[in-house]
Enzyme design. Structure first.
Site, PDB file in Angstrom:
ATOM      1  N   GLY A  19      58.874  40.406  39.095  1.00 51.77           N
ATOM      2  CA  GLY A  19      59.452  40.622  37.769  1.00 51.77           C
ATOM      3  C   GLY A  19      58.668  41.626  36.944  1.00 51.77           C
ATOM      4  N   ARG A  20      57.450  41.900  37.379  1.00 48.44           N
ATOM      5  CA  ARG A  20      56.637  42.881  36.643  1.00 48.44           C
ATOM      6  C   ARG A  20      55.665  43.612  37.547  1.00 48.44           C
ATOM      7  NH1 ARG A  20      52.473  39.112  33.230  1.00 48.44           N
ATOM      8  NH2 ARG A  20      52.403  37.354  34.672  1.00 48.44           N
ATOM      9  N   LYS A  80      50.874  45.898  38.440  1.00 46.16           N
ATOM     10  CA  LYS A  80      51.363  44.661  37.816  1.00 46.16           C
ATOM     11  C   LYS A  80      51.376  44.847  36.301  1.00 46.16           C
ATOM     12  CE  LYS A  80      50.508  39.667  37.511  1.00 46.16           C
ATOM     13  NZ  LYS A  80      49.766  38.544  38.090  1.00 46.16           N
ATOM     14  N   ASP A 117      55.959  30.580  45.455  1.00 45.19           N
ATOM     15  CA  ASP A 117      56.016  32.040  45.291  1.00 45.19           C
ATOM     16  C   ASP A 117      54.630  32.611  44.986  1.00 45.19           C
ATOM     17  OD1 ASP A 117      56.695  30.501  42.852  1.00 45.19           O
ATOM     18  OD2 ASP A 117      56.509  32.443  41.864  1.00 45.19           O
ATOM     19  N   ASN A 118      53.645  31.738  44.807  1.00 46.36           N
ATOM     20  CA  ASN A 118      52.272  32.205  44.594  1.00 46.36           C
ATOM     21  C   ASN A 118      51.393  31.902  45.802  1.00 46.36           C
ATOM     22  OD1 ASN A 118      52.936  33.141  42.069  1.00 46.36           O
ATOM     23  ND2 ASN A 118      52.184  31.336  40.984  1.00 46.36           N
TER      24      ASN A 118
END
Ligand code: AMP
Ligand code: MG
Length: 497
Positions: free
Chosen positions: A100-101, A121, A264-265
Site C-alpha cells: 500500500g505504500r 517505503k 502479511d508480515n
C-alpha cells in the site's frame, strides 16, 4: 527539488538490474511511478548496505540520487511496481492487502543468483493503498531503518535499509507529522500473504508459478533433496518452517517483540520484516505487549513462537493445492516443533557460555528466566553483566539486579557447577559474542527521532554505529547501554506509522 523529472530524465545509481519478481507478470503486480516527496534531505544512511549493493563510494553525493530515492526522478533501467498480497491480521482473514505504500524499484544484480530487491517505503499511493495515503512518517521510518540494521548487527535474519530520506511535507496520523521514505533492501520481500492471496482466489496457476519462482530462486535444494518423496512443495513448506523456527528462536533469545505478526508480515525467506511497534524488552516480562493497538495480547512476547506456527499453518493451507496431500503438509509443518526448541536452547546455551549441551541445561535456562521475570530484571543488562562476570569473576553487579538475592544465589550455584568443567575464558568469549551490549531500546530510538524532527540527524548516525556492532564495547558510549529512564515506559507505539 520537486517534480521536475521528465520521463526522459533518469538518475543512474550505477547498478545493474535483473528482471526478478516482475517476470511473474501482471497478475502479481501493478507498474506505477512513485509520488515525489518535495525538498528531500538525508536522515540516515547505511554504508554497509551501500557496499552490499555495490554502490560507488560517493553514491549519496548527487542530488539526483536523493531525488530518485524520494520519487522525483526515475531510476535508469527500472520499471517500478507494487505487488498484491492478502493475509490474516490479528487472526482474522483480511482479504486483499498488498504493497500500500511500498514501491519496488527492481532487483539489483549483486553477483549472486538471488540479487537484492530495492523498495521505497512511503513513496506514495498504489492500487493497494485502500484508504491509506501511501506515506510513512519520519518517526516510524527511523525506527525501521535503525532496527533492521540493528538486527543484522545481532546476526538475526532481516530485511535491510539503505537509507531514510525525509521531507517537510506533512502527513496526518494522530497528529500532523513529517513524511519520509525508507529505502529497503532484501533478496525478496515475498510474504506468506502472497501465497494466501492466490490460494484464496483459487488461482492455482498463479499459486504454482509463485511457488516455482520462490523455490527455483531461493530454495533450489527442495527440487533435489528427495525429501517427501520428491514433493518439492512439501519440502519447500518444511524449509520455510525451519527458517521461521530459527528466526523465532533468535527473537526470543535476544528479547525482541515484533508486535504485528500478521501473515502479511511474515517473510517467505524467514527474515524479520515490516518493523512497526516492535520493542526490545527492557525489564523481562514474558507477557509484554509492545503494540498499543494489540488489546488482547495476541502478539505478546511469549506468544510469538505459537503465532509463527499458526501463521505457518495458514501458509500450509495455501500451499495445499500444490502439495496435494494433507498428511505431507502436516508433517512438513511438524519440523517447526523440533527446530524451534532446538534452536532456542542452542541460543540460550550460547548466552550462558556453554559450547556443548548437557542434561540439566533446560532447568538452568528456565530457572534464570523465571527469576528475571519475577524481578522484572533488565534483560539485556543482565546477560551482559553475566558475561562480564564470567570474564572478571565479580558477581556483585549481576546480583545487584535481583530483588530476590537468595533465589539468585541458588541459581548462581547451579550455574557455577555447570561451568566447573568448562574453560572460563572461552565461555566469557562466547558470552560476550552472544549477549549484546547495545539494543535499540524504545527510548534510544525516541531521542534520535525527536532530534531528527528538529533537523539534527546526528543521533541517528550515532545509534547506527553502535547497533551495527552491538557486541563491541564502544568506550564512551555507556549511556546507550544503561537502564531505560522512567519515561521510557510511557512511550506508546501503535500500528500507526
Ligand atoms: P502494516 O501493518 O504496516 O504491515 O500494514 C498493513 C497493510 O496496510 C499493508 O497492506 C500496508 O501496505 C498498508 N498500509 C499501512 N499504512 C499505509 C499507508 N499509510 N498508506 C497505504 N497503505 C498503508
Ligand atoms: Mg506489513
Amino acid at each position: 527539488m520537486t517534480l521536475l523529472a521528465e520521463d526522459t530524465e533518469a538518475a543512474d545509481l550505477g547498478l545493474r538490474w535483473k528482471p526478478g519478481f516482475a517476470t511473474l507478470g501482471p497478475a502479481f503486480l501493478t507498474e506505477l511511478r512513485p509520488t515525489p516527496l518535495p525538498d528531500p534531505y538525508w536522515v540516515g544512511r547505511s554504508e554497509a548496505v551501500a557496499r552490499q549493493l555495490g554502490l560507488p563510494p560517493d553514491w549519496h553525493a548527487s542530488q539526483a540520487t536523493l531525488a530518485a530515492l524520494t520519487g522525483s526522478l526515475r531510476i535508469a533501467g527500472t520499471r517500478p511496481f507494487s505487488t498484491v498480497y492478502s493475509g490474516h491480521q490479528f487472526g482474522v482473514w483480511a482479504g486483499q492487502l498488498g504493497d500500500g505504500r511500498a514501491i519496488m524499484i527492481g532487483e539489483a544484480d549483486v553477483g549472486n543468483d538471488a540479487g537484492l530487491e530495492m523498495q521505497l517505503k512511503g513513496a506514495g499511493r498504489t492500487p493497494y493503498s485502500r484508504g491509506g495515503d501511501g506515506r510513512a512518517v519520519l518517526r516510524s521510518s527511523i525506527r525501521e531503518f535503525l532496527c533492521s540494521e540493528a538486527m543484522h548487527g545481532l546476526g538475526i535474519p532481516t530485511t535491510r535499509a539503505l537509507c531514510v530520506t525525509g521531507s517537510d511535507a506533512r502527513v496526518r496520523r494522530e497528529e500532523l507529522e513529517s513524511a519520509a521514505v525508507v529505502t529497503r533492501v532484501a533478496p525478496s520481500f515475498i510474504r506468506f500473504g502472497h501465497f494466501e492471496h492466490f490460494a484464496a482466489n483459487q488461482r492455482d496457476d498463479e499459486l504454482r508459478a509463485l511457488a516455482d519462482y520462490v523455490i527455483d530462486r531461493y530454495y533450489p535444494a527442495c527440487r533435489t533433496d528427495g525429501r517427501f518423496g520428491g514433493n518439492a512443495y512439501a519440502a519447500f513448506l518444511e524449509a520455510v518452517s525451519e527458517r521461521t523456527a530459527t528466526l523465532l528462536a533468535q527473537w526470543q533469545a535476544v528479547g525482541f517483540c515484533h508486535g504485528v505478526m500478521n501473515t502479511d508480515n511474515m517473510s517467505i525467506l524467514g527474515l524479520t520484516i515490516d518493523y512497526g511497534p516492535f520493542q526490545f524488552l527492557d525489564g523481562f516480562d514474558p507477557r509484554h505487549i509492545c503494540n498499543h493497538s494489540d488489546t488482547s495480547g495476541r502478539y505478546a512476547f511469549n506468544q510469538q513462537p505459537n503465532v509463527a506456527y499458526w501463521n505457518l499453518f495458514c501458509l500450509a493451507q495455501a500451499l495445499l493445492p500444490l502439495i496435494g496431500d494433507q498428511d505431507l503438509a502436516v508433517s512438513a509443518l511438524e519440523s517447526y516443533k523440533t527446530v524451534f526448541p532446538q534452536e532456542f536452547e542452542g541460543r540460550m546455551r550460547d548466552k550462558l557460555g556453554l559450547a556443548d549441551a548437557a542434561e540439566g541445561d533446560r532447568p538452568l535456562v528456565e530457572g534464570v528466566l523465571k527469576l528475571l521475570a519475577a524481578g522484572k530484571v533488565d534483560y539485556t543488562i543482565f546477560w551482559r553483566r553475566l558475561s562480564h562476570y564470567m570474564a572478571d569473576g565479580n558477581a556483585e553487579p549481576v546480583r545487584d539486579l535481583f530483588p530476590d538475592r537468595e533465589g539468585f544465589d541458588a541459581w548462581m550455584l547451579s550455574f557455577s557447577e555447570r561451568h566447573a568443567t568448562v574453560d572460563l575464558g572461552q565461555a566469557a568469549d562466547l558470552m560476550l559474542r552472544s549477549n549484546p551490549k547495545f539494543v535499540l531500546r524504545n527510548h534510544l530510538g525516541q531521542q534520535a527521532i525527536e532530534a531528527s524532527q528538529e533537523k539534527d540527524h546526528s543521533g541517528v548516525a550515532t545509534l547506527l554505529a553502535l547497533l551495527e556492532t552491538p557486541f563491541d564495547e564502544h568506550p564512551g558510549h555507556d549511556a546507550y547501554a544503561g537502564f531505560p529512564p522512567d519515561w521510557a515506559s510511557t512511550i506508546e507505539i501503535s500500528c500507526s506509522s
